[in-house]
Each structure stands twice: as C-alpha cells, then as structure tokens.
Write a protein that holds these residues in place. Structure first.
Motif, PDB file in Angstrom:
ATOM      1  N   LYS A   4       7.159  -0.874 -13.907  1.00 32.61           N
ATOM      2  CA  LYS A   4       6.543  -1.345 -12.582  1.00 32.61           C
ATOM      3  C   LYS A   4       5.017  -2.185 -12.948  1.00 32.61           C
ATOM      4  O   LYS A   4       4.666  -1.941 -13.846  1.00 32.61           O
ATOM      5  CB  LYS A   4       5.958  -0.089 -11.599  1.00 32.61           C
ATOM      6  CG  LYS A   4       7.011   0.654 -11.025  1.00 32.61           C
ATOM      7  CD  LYS A   4       6.590   1.839 -10.320  1.00 32.61           C
ATOM      8  CE  LYS A   4       7.857   2.785  -9.847  1.00 32.61           C
ATOM      9  NZ  LYS A   4       7.302   3.827  -8.808  1.00 32.61           N
ATOM     10  N   THR A   8       0.440  -2.273  -5.905  1.00 33.93           N
ATOM     11  CA  THR A   8       0.932  -1.187  -5.039  1.00 33.93           C
ATOM     12  C   THR A   8       0.947  -1.619  -3.780  1.00 33.93           C
ATOM     13  O   THR A   8       0.041  -2.223  -3.181  1.00 33.93           O
ATOM     14  CB  THR A   8      -0.329  -0.151  -5.266  1.00 33.93           C
ATOM     15  OG1 THR A   8      -0.614   0.194  -6.696  1.00 33.93           O
ATOM     16  CG2 THR A   8      -0.080   1.026  -4.399  1.00 33.93           C
ATOM     17  N   TYR A  35      11.501   2.236  -0.894  1.00 35.46           N
ATOM     18  CA  TYR A  35      12.379   2.498  -1.851  1.00 35.46           C
ATOM     19  C   TYR A  35      13.082   1.195  -2.491  1.00 35.46           C
ATOM     20  O   TYR A  35      13.067   1.037  -3.656  1.00 35.46           O
ATOM     21  CB  TYR A  35      13.784   2.930  -1.453  1.00 35.46           C
ATOM     22  CG  TYR A  35      15.018   3.258  -2.209  1.00 35.46           C
ATOM     23  CD1 TYR A  35      15.269   4.337  -3.099  1.00 35.46           C
ATOM     24  CD2 TYR A  35      15.962   2.103  -2.299  1.00 35.46           C
ATOM     25  CE1 TYR A  35      16.209   4.575  -3.796  1.00 35.46           C
ATOM     26  CE2 TYR A  35      17.014   2.359  -3.117  1.00 35.46           C
ATOM     27  CZ  TYR A  35      17.056   3.486  -3.904  1.00 35.46           C
ATOM     28  OH  TYR A  35      18.153   3.424  -4.636  1.00 35.46           O
ATOM     29  N   ASN A  38      10.076  -0.431  -4.895  1.00 40.20           N
ATOM     30  CA  ASN A  38      10.313   0.112  -5.824  1.00 40.20           C
ATOM     31  C   ASN A  38      11.242  -0.416  -7.058  1.00 40.20           C
ATOM     32  O   ASN A  38      11.014  -0.646  -8.162  1.00 40.20           O
ATOM     33  CB  ASN A  38      10.538   1.809  -5.689  1.00 40.20           C
ATOM     34  CG  ASN A  38      10.593   2.267  -7.229  1.00 40.20           C
ATOM     35  OD1 ASN A  38       9.587   2.530  -7.859  1.00 40.20           O
ATOM     36  ND2 ASN A  38      11.949   3.046  -7.574  1.00 40.20           N
ATOM     37  N   ASP A  43       4.830  -0.620  -7.406  1.00 33.39           N
ATOM     38  CA  ASP A  43       4.429   0.664  -7.190  1.00 33.39           C
ATOM     39  C   ASP A  43       4.144   1.094  -5.867  1.00 33.39           C
ATOM     40  O   ASP A  43       3.188   0.892  -5.115  1.00 33.39           O
ATOM     41  CB  ASP A  43       3.051   0.903  -8.049  1.00 33.39           C
ATOM     42  CG  ASP A  43       2.655   2.269  -7.948  1.00 33.39           C
ATOM     43  OD1 ASP A  43       3.419   3.420  -7.603  1.00 33.39           O
ATOM     44  OD2 ASP A  43       1.218   2.772  -8.311  1.00 33.39           O
ATOM     45  N   ALA A  44       5.374   1.530  -5.257  1.00 35.79           N
ATOM     46  CA  ALA A  44       5.401   1.900  -3.715  1.00 35.79           C
ATOM     47  C   ALA A  44       4.954   3.208  -3.520  1.00 35.79           C
ATOM     48  O   ALA A  44       5.489   4.380  -4.100  1.00 35.79           O
ATOM     49  CB  ALA A  44       6.679   1.536  -3.255  1.00 35.79           C
ATOM     50  N   ARG A  45       4.143   3.472  -2.678  1.00 38.46           N
ATOM     51  CA  ARG A  45       3.697   4.743  -2.186  1.00 38.46           C
ATOM     52  C   ARG A  45       4.178   5.092  -0.754  1.00 38.46           C
ATOM     53  O   ARG A  45       3.934   4.227  -0.154  1.00 38.46           O
ATOM     54  CB  ARG A  45       2.234   5.105  -2.417  1.00 38.46           C
ATOM     55  CG  ARG A  45       1.591   4.621  -3.824  1.00 38.46           C
ATOM     56  CD  ARG A  45       2.149   5.709  -4.640  1.00 38.46           C
ATOM     57  NE  ARG A  45       1.570   5.336  -6.251  1.00 38.46           N
ATOM     58  CZ  ARG A  45       0.365   5.869  -6.540  1.00 38.46           C
ATOM     59  NH1 ARG A  45      -0.214   6.694  -5.895  1.00 38.46           N
ATOM     60  NH2 ARG A  45      -0.016   5.612  -7.643  1.00 38.46           N
ATOM     61  N   ASN A  67      11.959   7.664  -8.900  1.00 36.24           N
ATOM     62  CA  ASN A  67      10.964   6.992  -9.636  1.00 36.24           C
ATOM     63  C   ASN A  67       9.629   6.637  -8.617  1.00 36.24           C
ATOM     64  O   ASN A  67       9.243   5.710  -8.749  1.00 36.24           O
ATOM     65  CB  ASN A  67      11.168   6.048 -10.477  1.00 36.24           C
ATOM     66  CG  ASN A  67      10.248   5.686 -11.581  1.00 36.24           C
ATOM     67  OD1 ASN A  67       9.435   6.609 -11.918  1.00 36.24           O
ATOM     68  ND2 ASN A  67      10.072   4.521 -12.051  1.00 36.24           N
ATOM     69  N   ILE A  68       9.619   7.369  -7.534  1.00 33.15           N
ATOM     70  CA  ILE A  68       8.405   7.076  -6.579  1.00 33.15           C
ATOM     71  C   ILE A  68       7.631   8.454  -6.384  1.00 33.15           C
ATOM     72  O   ILE A  68       8.200   9.441  -6.387  1.00 33.15           O
ATOM     73  CB  ILE A  68       9.378   6.812  -5.125  1.00 33.15           C
ATOM     74  CG1 ILE A  68       9.961   5.684  -5.199  1.00 33.15           C
ATOM     75  CG2 ILE A  68       8.142   6.569  -3.964  1.00 33.15           C
ATOM     76  CD1 ILE A  68      10.908   5.337  -3.919  1.00 33.15           C
TER      77      ILE A  68
END
Length: 301
Positions: A4, A8, A35, A38, A43-45, A67-68
């Motif tokens: 990543k 973000t 999703y 990512n 870097d998805a939150r 991987n989230i």
C-alpha cells in the motif's frame, strides 16, 4: 499482501450482507469503494458498525482477510449486522429490501477518528448511511474536519431526505451521481432539465463543487470541474452483473487522483475499473492489481 501507498482514504457508512437466493455477499456502497481502493494499493479505512452476532463476526473476518483494517468498525451489542434481502422476479430482475434498524444505523462518534479523518486524502460517504440520526450526527462531525469530502449520493428509496442531501451537497468537494439522481436534484432546487451539459454545469456552480461526476452505465461518464468538461465512453465488456460498478468507478478515480495523476488518467482508471468489476461477479471479487492492469491494457479507451 498488497504494497500500500502512504495515501489514506476513509469511507463512512453501511457495511452489510447482500442476501441473494443463491447465497450472501459482502456489500454496502462505502465498503465496495474501500475494498476496491485497497486493491488499487490505497490504505482504505472503513468507519462502520456491525452487530455482535455471527454475521458480524464473519464480516469482520472477511474485511480483515481482504487486508483492510477493522479498527474503525464498531461492534453493536444491541442491533443486528446489516442485511439487504434480494428477491428475483419472473423477469430476472432483483428487488431489494434494506432491513432496518441495524448496527450501521448507530455509528457512534469516537475521538480517535479525529486524527485519521483530518489527515486523510479523501473522505467518502453516501446518503443511505444517514437514515438514522445517530450515524448522521457522527457523519456531520466528521465532515467538519475532513479536508476533502466525496459524496456519492446513491439514493435508495424510501430512505431519501431532500433536506439532508442538499445540505451534504453544500459541504462536499466532489460529488458522484447517476443521471436519474441528477434530474432528481434539479427538481429539488427548482431548475428545468434542458441538456445534460447545462445541468451538470449548473449543479457544480450552484453547490460550489470542485468537481462533479455523472455515471451513465453503458453510456460512459461525464466529469466536470472549473477547467474541464470531459465525456468518457464506456468500455464494452460481457456483463456478469452490475452490482457495485459505480462504487468501483469511484474507487478507480480516487485511487489515481490522490496520487497526483491527471484528470484524464483518473477518469480512464475509473472507466476501466468499473468495466472490470462489471465483467466479474459481485461488487467485491477477489483479484490482484496485476490482473486489473492487464485488463486495462487490453481494453484501452
């Protein structure tokens, strides 16, 4: 494991199970965006909430396996994990019942979100996640601190508040909507639809938006900011299903934009990812960035 970037993007709202006659799939428009971001190396939150039940535990496991981070996903002791019931009619068309109330209606404010959202490259939200006042109040606080706000209108009857949507438009920097949502918005502000171009330009100026995107399915998309009015054709692919195609389009656009790519590069990536997901099954298929890049190369706009 995805390598990543340091970029973000925070997504807010519903995360749920779409329950089809043949099984269930993870969904919710903001999560679909997260999703696919990512997968693009962002870097998805995801700020959301699930129930303290088996469906919630399975959701968190799937998110983690993708991987989230699940650190921003709250667990609700009193409400069930969100579900959408899909029924298929005699014409093979799906009809959805969005169950309420569920856990994501009760996303609580947490002070720990402040630094995350203040420092994010983009903050993505939609209208469905605000149907309950608790989640709506949390969102309003987050919008006050988010540096770049991305509103995917995503109207879902009967959970539509004209007043709320107009207010969210006024707070946003980038707004994505489809053609019918554009017409609905014009109706709300009392403006007659004449041509698509005039409508798009009017809405951008009326709400003082940095940019506006109109997605049109097989007819492509339109992007407009103060310097550009771009029409992009769709890529012709065999359609497996259209679930989440608009969400993946937005993810494709933002993934390039936050890395400093040009508008044209960002739109190309958006069109390509939307087509790629349409050519796959479900909104969140398992794929690698390399697989997508090969698709993109072989389906040049």
């Amino acid at each position: 494991m995805i390598n990543k970037s340091t970029k973000t993007i925070v997504c807010f709202g519903e995360i749920l199970w779409d329950i089809f006659p043949k099984g269930r799939k993870i969904g919710g428009a903001p999560f679909n965006v997260a999703y696919n971001l990512n997968k693009m190396g962002i870097d998805a939150r995801m700020i959301s909430r699930v129930g303290n039940d088996d469906l919630g535990k399975e959701l968190l496991e799937k998110i983690s396996n993708a991987n989230i981070s699940v650190n921003e996903c709250q667990i609700d002791p009193n409400h069930d994990t969100g579900t959408v019931i899909a029924k298929i009619d005699e014409n093979n068309e799906a009809h959805y019942t969005i169950v309420e109330p569920v856990a994501w209606d009760f996303i609580e404010w947490k002070d720990e979100y402040v630094n995350l959202v203040k420092n994010t490259e983009a903050f993505v939200f939609g209208s469905l996640g605000t149907r309950n006042n608790i989640s709506k109040q949390t969102l309003q606080k987050l919008l006050d601190i988010a540096p770049y706000k991305v509103f995917d209108i995503n109207l879902r009857p009967p959970f539509i508040s004209q007043e709320d949507i107009v207010q969210f438009m006024k707070k946003s920097d980038l707004v994505k909507m489809n053609k019918s949502e554009l017409r609905q918005l014009l109706d709300w502000i009392g403006v007659e639809y004449v041509t698509e171009e005039k409508a798009v330009q009017y809405v951008r100026k009326y709400f003082n938006l940095e940019a506006i995107i109109i997605t049109k399915g097989s007819k492509g998309a339109v992007y407009h900011d103060k310097d550009n009015y771009i029409y992009a054709e769709a890529i012709k692919v065999a359609i497996r299903d259209t679930v989440g195609s608009g969400d993946s389009f937005l993810a494709g656009f933002l993934a390039k934009k936050v890395k400093g790519s040009s508008v044209n590069e960002s739109i190309e990536n958006a069109i390509s990812l939307g087509a790629f997901i349409t050519n796959s099954e479900g909104a969140c298929p398992d794929y690698s960035l390399e697989t997508f890049e090969k698709f993109k190369t072989s389906h040049k706009l």
